[in-house]
Design an enzyme around this catalytic site. Structure first.
Site, PDB file in Angstrom:
ATOM      1  N   SER A 129      58.810   9.305  33.209  1.00  0.00           N
ATOM      2  CA  SER A 129      58.201   9.526  31.902  1.00  0.00           C
ATOM      3  C   SER A 129      58.350  10.976  31.462  1.00  0.00           C
ATOM      4  O   SER A 129      58.215  11.910  32.262  1.00  0.00           O
ATOM      5  CB  SER A 129      56.716   9.165  31.937  1.00  0.00           C
ATOM      6  OG  SER A 129      56.074   9.541  30.733  1.00  0.00           O
ATOM      7  N   TYR A 153      61.391  12.218  24.925  1.00  0.00           N
ATOM      8  CA  TYR A 153      60.837  12.347  23.584  1.00  0.00           C
ATOM      9  C   TYR A 153      61.500  13.574  22.939  1.00  0.00           C
ATOM     10  O   TYR A 153      61.608  14.617  23.582  1.00  0.00           O
ATOM     11  CB  TYR A 153      59.320  12.558  23.614  1.00  0.00           C
ATOM     12  CG  TYR A 153      58.504  11.338  23.952  1.00  0.00           C
ATOM     13  CD1 TYR A 153      58.781  10.109  23.370  1.00  0.00           C
ATOM     14  CD2 TYR A 153      57.426  11.418  24.837  1.00  0.00           C
ATOM     15  CE1 TYR A 153      58.025   8.992  23.671  1.00  0.00           C
ATOM     16  CE2 TYR A 153      56.659  10.313  25.139  1.00  0.00           C
ATOM     17  CZ  TYR A 153      56.961   9.098  24.552  1.00  0.00           C
ATOM     18  OH  TYR A 153      56.218   8.002  24.853  1.00  0.00           O
ATOM     19  N   THR A 179      63.201   7.636  23.472  1.00  0.00           N
ATOM     20  CA  THR A 179      62.152   6.809  22.889  1.00  0.00           C
ATOM     21  C   THR A 179      61.906   7.258  21.461  1.00  0.00           C
ATOM     22  O   THR A 179      61.538   8.409  21.223  1.00  0.00           O
ATOM     23  CB  THR A 179      60.864   6.905  23.718  1.00  0.00           C
ATOM     24  OG1 THR A 179      61.134   6.431  25.045  1.00  0.00           O
ATOM     25  CG2 THR A 179      59.758   6.057  23.108  1.00  0.00           C
ATOM     26  N   LYS A 297      65.133   3.421  23.018  1.00  0.00           N
ATOM     27  CA  LYS A 297      63.965   2.585  23.296  1.00  0.00           C
ATOM     28  C   LYS A 297      63.022   2.587  22.092  1.00  0.00           C
ATOM     29  O   LYS A 297      62.694   3.646  21.559  1.00  0.00           O
ATOM     30  CB  LYS A 297      63.222   3.091  24.528  1.00  0.00           C
ATOM     31  CG  LYS A 297      61.982   2.290  24.915  1.00  0.00           C
ATOM     32  CD  LYS A 297      61.406   2.814  26.222  1.00  0.00           C
ATOM     33  CE  LYS A 297      60.162   2.049  26.636  1.00  0.00           C
ATOM     34  NZ  LYS A 297      58.970   2.417  25.829  1.00  0.00           N
ATOM     35  N   HIS A 321      56.450  -0.543  22.372  1.00  0.00           N
ATOM     36  CA  HIS A 321      55.633   0.418  23.125  1.00  0.00           C
ATOM     37  C   HIS A 321      54.378  -0.253  23.691  1.00  0.00           C
ATOM     38  O   HIS A 321      53.302   0.357  23.742  1.00  0.00           O
ATOM     39  CB  HIS A 321      55.244   1.604  22.236  1.00  0.00           C
ATOM     40  CG  HIS A 321      55.208   2.915  22.980  1.00  0.00           C
ATOM     41  ND1 HIS A 321      56.291   3.760  23.053  1.00  0.00           N
ATOM     42  CD2 HIS A 321      54.232   3.519  23.698  1.00  0.00           C
ATOM     43  CE1 HIS A 321      55.968   4.837  23.753  1.00  0.00           C
ATOM     44  NE2 HIS A 321      54.717   4.705  24.166  1.00  0.00           N
TER      45      HIS A 321
END
Length: 426
Positions: A129, A153, A179, A297, A321
């Site tokens: 992550s 991100y 993402t 994503k 999500h």
């Protein structure tokens, strides 16, 4: 604990039961969730289990799977099944990866490392992550040769993005997962009710505090001001939260007690972690930065999927999500059908959100997914029994899938196709 085939593991569970011992980690998805809730604080549970708004999308993800029925074939002779697959030049024992979940340190210290070790033991890839509580380099060390990807991100600092990508490459990540559905935080009623955001307590920002570009920005004083953000009143609760922030920051409470860096780091993070101006131009830019496969994503529409391909993406992850961003968003399984039609195989399309069982994996594969991402259930296992809890969840999930596929008459992933399911329209 390497993967144990379903028949052998069933025998072990039943024979162990003869001595009165039962599994500590529940097998049923609802019981797993309930057991985890008992172990977690109200704040941690709200963040982990909650969704956007009234959580209609969270429920819809599950309902979509209930509308799909499996149509088993009989007498297929499945004595030697093999459910391995290949993604981006890498062999996977099963078409399963662990989804990136931010702020796992809400559950326990070094949570990301425990998950990484569990993945190594069972042989399941882990997507690190962007909002982890442990730097990617340490998790990579724990994974050995097991495949890992990095979720990205897009920050307001392009230099920071480049640094994250370079670090992911250096620590052996084999794909970048951009993402795109979290350029802003969704309206999450549970967190708002508790007025709680873990990042403000210094949690889930280890990729940043371990990054040279972020620390250079910090040294330049970029975190000093939070434009337009009111300061909280000074109360005992404020003081307590500041102490927690300093304790969570690298070095611990004693070292950070008189330092301003922890608070300034949180301010800087809040200012730059997400970029609402994200566009397809950034995908083009990312394509120039790395030779690693890039997956997008958060795609829920076929036209966006085609734009991702045009921008240079090597794969798509269909995801809402986990229902945490747009309440009322289309269920991911429903979105998969249109996207798969627009992007026929062999273009890689993965599915995230709503996966809870081995039969869910079977249904997703039958409707066109090349692999799935498992999210909340492994975090629940972590809550119950740490690394062993994650391993148990993975074993249960894969054993369930193995038996479901074999009993349905499928011996290979390639045999799990649309003919194996029927979809109810209502």
């Amino acid at each position: 604990m390497a993967y144990i085939d379903a028949l052998q593991r069933q025998k072990t569970i039943f024979l162990t039961g003869m001595s009165g011992k039962r599994a500590a980690v529940p097998f049923h998805a609802d019981e797993l969730r309930a057991a985890a809730k008992k172990r977690l604080s109200a704040h941690a549970w709200a963040y982990l289990a909650g969704g956007a708004g009234d959580e209609l999308s969270v429920a819809a993800n599950r309902t979509a799977f209930s509308k799909v029925s499996i149509r088993p074939r009989m007498m297929r002779g499945d004595a030697s099944p093999d459910f391995s697959t290949r993604l981006f030049g890498q062999d996977l024992a099963f078409p399963l990866l662990l989804a990136p979940i931010g702020v796992l340190d809400l559950i326990c210290p070094e949570a990301d490392r425990l998950v990484a070790r569990a993945c190594r033991e069972v042989g399941v890839p882990f997507i690190f992550s962007n909002q982890a509580g442990t730097p990617m380099e340490l998790c990579a060390q724990d994974m050995g040769d097991t495949s890992r990807w990095f979720q990205l991100y897009w920050s307001k600092s392009d230099d920071l993005v480049r640094s994250f990508v370079q670090r992911a490459e250096a620590c052996g990540c084999s794909a970048i997962v951009l993402t795109v559905d979290t350029t802003l935080l969704g309206w999450r009623n549970r967190d708002l009710k508790l007025a709680y955001l873990p990042f403000l307590r210094g949690m889930g920002i280890a990729q940043y505090t371990s990054d040279p570009v972020f620390n250079a920005l910090l040294a330049e004083g970029e975190g000093m001001a939070m434009s337009g953000t009111p300061k909280p009143a000074v109360t005992w609760a404020t003081i307590g939260n500041l102490l927690r922030l300093k304790a969570n920051y690298p070095g611990g409470l004693v070292k950070n007690l008189l330092r301003k860096a922890p608070l300034e780091a949180v301010r800087l993070f809040v200012n730059i972690y997400s970029n609402p101006a994200l566009s397809w131009d950034q995908v083009y830019e990312l394509r120039q930065q790395t030779q690693l496969p890039i997956l997008i994503k958060g795609i829920l529409r076929a036209d966006d999927a085609l734009k991702a391909v045009d921008a240079g993406a090597d794969g798509i992850i269909v995801s809402n999500h986990g229902g945490r961003q747009v309440d009322g968003a289309i269920p991911t399984l429903d979105a998969l059908l249109g996207i798969r039609k627009a992007l026929p195989k062999p273009y890689p399309v993965l599915l995230d959100s709503g996966i809870r069982s081995g039969s869910d994996l079977f249904k997703a594969l039958a409707l066109g997914a090349d692999a799935v991402l498992l999210g909340r259930p492994y975090a629940y296992g972590l809550s119950i029994a740490g690394q062993q809890g994650v391993e148990a969840v993975l074993q249960n999930f894969l054993n369930d899938f193995e038996l479901t596929a074999r009993l349905a008459g499928c011996r290979r992933v390639s045999e799990i196709n649309e003919d194996m399911v029927s979809v109810r329209s209502e």
